[in-house]
Scaffold this active site. Sequence first.
Site, PDB file in Angstrom:
ATOM      1  N   PHE A   1       5.105   2.169  -3.195  1.00 21.33           N
ATOM      2  CA  PHE A   1       4.421   2.711  -4.373  1.00 21.33           C
ATOM      3  C   PHE A   1       4.663   1.776  -5.556  1.00 21.33           C
ATOM      4  O   PHE A   1       5.801   1.655  -6.032  1.00 21.33           O
ATOM      5  CB  PHE A   1       4.948   4.115  -4.686  1.00 21.33           C
TER       6      PHE A   1
ATOM      7  N   ASN B   1     -23.848  -0.010  -2.221  1.00 23.56           N
ATOM      8  CA  ASN B   1     -23.448  -1.188  -2.980  1.00 23.56           C
ATOM      9  C   ASN B   1     -21.934  -1.259  -3.201  1.00 23.56           C
ATOM     10  O   ASN B   1     -21.427  -2.297  -3.617  1.00 23.56           O
ATOM     11  CB  ASN B   1     -24.150  -1.223  -4.346  1.00 23.56           C
TER      12      ASN B   1
ATOM     13  N   HIS C   1     -21.896  12.540  -6.385  1.00 21.12           N
ATOM     14  CA  HIS C   1     -22.758  12.429  -5.208  1.00 21.12           C
ATOM     15  C   HIS C   1     -23.454  13.765  -4.977  1.00 21.12           C
ATOM     16  O   HIS C   1     -22.828  14.819  -5.093  1.00 21.12           O
ATOM     17  CB  HIS C   1     -21.907  12.051  -3.995  1.00 21.12           C
TER      18      HIS C   1
ATOM     19  N   PHE D   1     -31.861   4.098   1.777  1.00 18.21           N
ATOM     20  CA  PHE D   1     -30.826   4.651   0.906  1.00 18.21           C
ATOM     21  C   PHE D   1     -31.415   4.823  -0.487  1.00 18.21           C
ATOM     22  O   PHE D   1     -32.396   4.163  -0.849  1.00 18.21           O
ATOM     23  CB  PHE D   1     -29.602   3.717   0.862  1.00 18.21           C
TER      24      PHE D   1
ATOM     25  N   LEU E   1     -17.626  14.540   1.887  1.00 21.00           N
ATOM     26  CA  LEU E   1     -18.937  13.912   1.720  1.00 21.00           C
ATOM     27  C   LEU E   1     -19.857  14.133   2.916  1.00 21.00           C
ATOM     28  O   LEU E   1     -19.441  13.995   4.065  1.00 21.00           O
ATOM     29  CB  LEU E   1     -18.741  12.402   1.508  1.00 21.00           C
TER      30      LEU E   1
ATOM     31  N   SER F   1       0.845  -1.199   0.000  1.00 25.33           N
ATOM     32  CA  SER F   1       0.000   0.000   0.000  1.00 25.33           C
ATOM     33  C   SER F   1       0.876   1.242   0.000  1.00 25.33           C
ATOM     34  O   SER F   1       1.895   1.284   0.688  1.00 25.33           O
ATOM     35  CB  SER F   1      -0.895   0.013   1.236  1.00 25.33           C
TER      36      SER F   1
ATOM     37  N   ARG G   1     -24.071   3.644  -9.855  1.00 25.86           N
ATOM     38  CA  ARG G   1     -24.062   2.802  -8.656  1.00 25.86           C
ATOM     39  C   ARG G   1     -25.077   3.285  -7.643  1.00 25.86           C
ATOM     40  O   ARG G   1     -25.197   4.480  -7.394  1.00 25.86           O
ATOM     41  CB  ARG G   1     -22.671   2.823  -8.016  1.00 25.86           C
TER      42      ARG G   1
END
Length: 564
Positions: A152, A380, A228, A112, A238, A30, A376
């Site tokens: 990386f 989900n 969104h 939702f 968000l 990662s 989407r």
Amino acid sequence: MIIVGSGLAGLRAAITAASKNRTLKIAVLSKVQVMRSHSVSAEGGTAAVLYDNEGDNLESHIYDTIKGSDFLADQDVAERLVNWIPREIIQLDRWGMPWSRRENGRIDQRKFGGYSFPRATYAQDKVGFYEMQTLYDTCLKFDNIFFFNEWFCTSILHEGNNFQGFTCIEMKSGKFVKITAPSGIICTGGAGRIFSFSTYAYSSTPDGLDMAYRAGMALKDMEFVQFHPTGILPSGILITEGARGEGGYLINSEGERFMNNYAKEKLELAPRDVVSRSMITEIQAGRGFKHITGVDCLKLDLTHLGEERIKEKLAGIREIGIKFSGIDVINEPIEVRPVCHYMMGGIHSNLDGATELNGLWVAGEASCNSTHGANRLGANSTSECLVWGAITGELAANHALIKKNVSINISDQQVLEEEKRIYDGIFRGSGDVNPYEIRKTLTDTMDEKAYVYRNENDLIDGLKKIRSLKSLSWKHVDDQAKEYNTNFTNVMELDSMLRVAEVVLLGAINRRESRGAHSRIDYPYRDDNNFLKHTLAYYTGDNEPRMEWHPVIFTRYAPVERKY
């Protein structure tokens, strides 16, 4: 076995693989520390059918997903998602996941967008963080899972059509290394940072997508970018759909709950593409607010929910509002605007998450197995990460065990070419253009030219701009240190961003229809006769990507007009 990416999909894959055989060594690579993977930012829920005795059923979840996708989802994939995910919810519960509960102790679920039943299984408004913590804690119980934090990955190594490993940079030392394995899984997430106004972490760049693309695999359906409805200003952070699931209202400058004019049945809980288009239509009609930064917006009103409910169900959202907007949602509405949040497209894969390269799988948002089609449904995505993390983890482990005694011989030429690409081409490059200014111009261009509503002229202008940015002399690294050289990794990220942005724009230009999150004002209707098919983009070096079409898989539902 190697897993690249340590989000929900990567950790879930690691657990399954480690459980398969304790002698199998699993490396999880990662570029960030595990608990800084962007999956921790998921807020609202994980969709699953838990209570068929209360009126929910698997068939409803399948159809909601397919309809939500504007009928571009591969229906066998949607079926697998829905049939598999309930057991993942229960498994997480057994591993210690602190799901929010009803008074009787049963796992709770909330409403939702786009669903026929409240099936977003949640943990307050921090579901991603708690799922990640649960999976990470579980990973630590296995002595055959090895984490390589801050590595990386730069390329995929392969011999012909067979996966063999990755090249990577160990960021703390700057050392360039090759890591070989009989099987691998890419779980590197989406490409949302190719937009400026975005909910994504700044590390969410398309490195994994670009690795696959340069290795000859297709990127599929990249034109479908989810915006969104509720990103706060100016940061883009968000505000979970769970806020509307708990009963929040969207209001315009006239104080009107305007979604009644666009989706009479679902209102604020229509699918995200529907709500985002409705919001932009309101703004364009002059019924928006003006944020202090000068940006047009609307407001999300939670005040009627009351202090107790907000503190119990939406504590994280309240904290975000106070810290990043200076607004306490208990007392006043918060300003929001549609924000780049998810990429329906990704690395082309099949029902099992297998890529076009033998021995390599992909899971989570980096994948496009066509679960989500053109749009989407909320909740989900975490479901997809868990399901295909489990599936690909088992398949990759099986492959690794079968191939464990087969020697891996990687040509030195392949490794040397990659080393030359990143060191001679980028690290030791010379140029007079600031790469950070190129990145800002790139992301601003995507905001302007490929937002909620699109048209041919803007998309072509955007493509020309991206290609002009690619041609400038920005490939250079001012910081020549070896250790923790984020300047170096930032410029490598930009290299990937430019290639992937080009694919997004080309796909959007070629898809002359409106479907799901891809909405063109010059082609305002869905065109099933000509475009009920997936987009594939193949890398051709310095030339324009080769674009192809791929069929959609239907099992039970024919396309119908999509109304909410």
